[in-house]
Design a protein around this motif. Structure first.
Motif, PDB file in Angstrom:
ATOM      1  N   ARG A 180      37.941  18.794  74.619  1.00 28.37           N
ATOM      2  CA  ARG A 180      38.873  19.924  74.767  1.00 28.37           C
ATOM      3  C   ARG A 180      38.289  21.189  74.141  1.00 28.37           C
ATOM      4  N   GLN A 181      37.675  21.037  72.964  1.00 24.35           N
ATOM      5  CA  GLN A 181      37.073  22.199  72.307  1.00 24.35           C
ATOM      6  C   GLN A 181      35.912  22.754  73.129  1.00 24.35           C
TER       7      GLN A 181
ATOM      8  N   LEU B 128      44.032  30.852  77.142  1.00 25.47           N
ATOM      9  CA  LEU B 128      43.132  29.708  77.028  1.00 25.47           C
ATOM     10  C   LEU B 128      43.843  28.367  77.172  1.00 25.47           C
ATOM     11  N   ALA B 129      44.922  28.172  76.437  1.00 26.62           N
ATOM     12  CA  ALA B 129      45.595  26.868  76.456  1.00 26.62           C
ATOM     13  C   ALA B 129      46.115  26.543  77.853  1.00 26.62           C
ATOM     14  N   SER B 130      46.704  27.509  78.515  1.00 30.88           N
ATOM     15  CA  SER B 130      47.214  27.272  79.875  1.00 30.88           C
ATOM     16  C   SER B 130      46.075  27.012  80.853  1.00 30.88           C
TER      17      SER B 130
ATOM     18  N   ARG C 280      44.804  23.477  80.289  1.00 25.16           N
ATOM     19  CA  ARG C 280      45.718  22.470  80.852  1.00 25.16           C
ATOM     20  C   ARG C 280      45.599  22.410  82.375  1.00 25.16           C
ATOM     21  N   MET C 281      45.525  23.583  83.020  1.00 31.07           N
ATOM     22  CA  MET C 281      45.372  23.623  84.466  1.00 31.07           C
ATOM     23  C   MET C 281      44.082  22.918  84.879  1.00 31.07           C
ATOM     24  N   LEU C 282      43.002  23.254  84.208  1.00 34.66           N
ATOM     25  CA  LEU C 282      41.701  22.690  84.542  1.00 34.66           C
ATOM     26  C   LEU C 282      41.666  21.185  84.285  1.00 34.66           C
ATOM     27  N   SER C 283      42.149  20.747  83.135  1.00 30.79           N
ATOM     28  CA  SER C 283      42.093  19.314  82.822  1.00 30.79           C
ATOM     29  C   SER C 283      43.002  18.513  83.753  1.00 30.79           C
ATOM     30  N   THR C 284      44.159  19.061  84.109  1.00 30.94           N
ATOM     31  CA  THR C 284      45.047  18.357  85.028  1.00 30.94           C
ATOM     32  C   THR C 284      44.380  18.191  86.387  1.00 30.94           C
TER      33      THR C 284
END
Length: 195
Positions: free
Chosen positions: A127-128, A144-146, A149-153
Motif C-alpha cells: 500500500r505504501q 491519495l487514499a481514494s 482504493r480505486m486502484l486496488s479494488t
C-alpha cells in the motif's frame, strides 16, 4: 501436546498452509495449534485471537507481492527510491502483475483481501508503494487514499476474475494491457485535476 516455543512467523506460516490446504473455514485457533503441536493458548501471545490469525493471513498474502525494496522500511524511503526512478507506471504495473500471480497461486484465499483490510505492519509495504507511485504521478495528497482504493479494488478484482476463470478464452495479457492503459490515463487525469 508438547511445550514448545513458537514464533509469530511460524503461526502465520501454519495458518497459510492450513488455509491453502483446507480452506478458510478450517482456520481456527485449535486447528493451527494442532498443526504446530502446541495448545491453542500458545497462539494468543502472537496473534490474539482468530481475527488476528486472519489479519496474519492477509499479511502472508501481501508479503508475497513484489514491492520496491525501500517499501519495507518507511513511506519516506519509498518516496526516495521512486524519486531516483520516478517510473510510477512500472511500479504500479509490477505490483499488479505480482497481485495477479498471488491470486493465481491462492485462488480460494485471495478473496480474503476484499474482506479484510491490511492492518498489520507487515502488510503495509504494498500500500505504501502504491501511495508513493501515485505521489510520483502527481496525484494530490487529499486524493491519495481514494485513488489507492480505486486502484486496488480494480487490480484485485481483475486478479480475482482471472484466477477464477472469468476470462477463459480471452487473451488475458491484451485485456490487462487495455485496462492498465486506461487506469494510467485516469491517474494522469486525477493528477491534472480533471477527476
Amino acid at each position: 501436546m508438547r511445550p514448545a516455543r513458537i514464533s509469530r512467523a511460524q503461526v502465520l506460516d501454519a495458518t497459510l498452509d492450513l488455509a491453502a490446504e483446507a480452506g478458510l473455514g478450517a482456520v481456527t485457533m485449535r486447528a493451527v495449534a494442532a498443526r504446530l503441536e502446541v495448545t491453542p493458548m500458545a497462539l494468543y501471545r502472537h496473534v490474539g485471537d482468530k481475527q488476528g490469525l486472519l489479519d496474519g493471513l492477509v499479511e502472508r498474502l501481501m508479503a508475497q507481492l513484489t514491492v520496491p525494496a525501500a517499501a519495507t522500511s518507511s513511506d519516506a524511503a519509498v518516496e526516495t527510491a521512486l524519486g531516483a526512478d520516478p517510473d510510477w507506471r512500472a511500479t504500479l504495473r509490477g505490483l499488479a502483475l505480482s497481485i495477479r500471480a498471488v491470486a493465481r497461486r491462492y485462488p480460494d484465499l485471495f478473496p480474503l483481501l476484499f474482506q479484510r483490510r491490511a492492518v498489520t505492519e507487515g502488510a503495509q509495504a504494498p500500500r505504501q508503494a502504491v501511495f508513493a507511485a501515485l505521489r510520483a504521478a502527481g496525484v494530490p495528497e487529499p486524493e491519495l487514499a481514494s485513488a489507492e482504493r480505486m486502484l486496488s479494488t480494480f487490480v484485485y478484482g481483475f486478479a480475482a476474475s482471472e484466477a477464477g476463470g472469468r476470462f477463459a478464452g480471452l487473451d488475458i495479457e491484451s485485456e490487462f494491457e487495455y485496462a492498465a492503459k486506461h487506469v494510467e490515463r485516469l491517474i494522469e487525469a486525477i493528477a491534472a485535476g480533471a477527476s
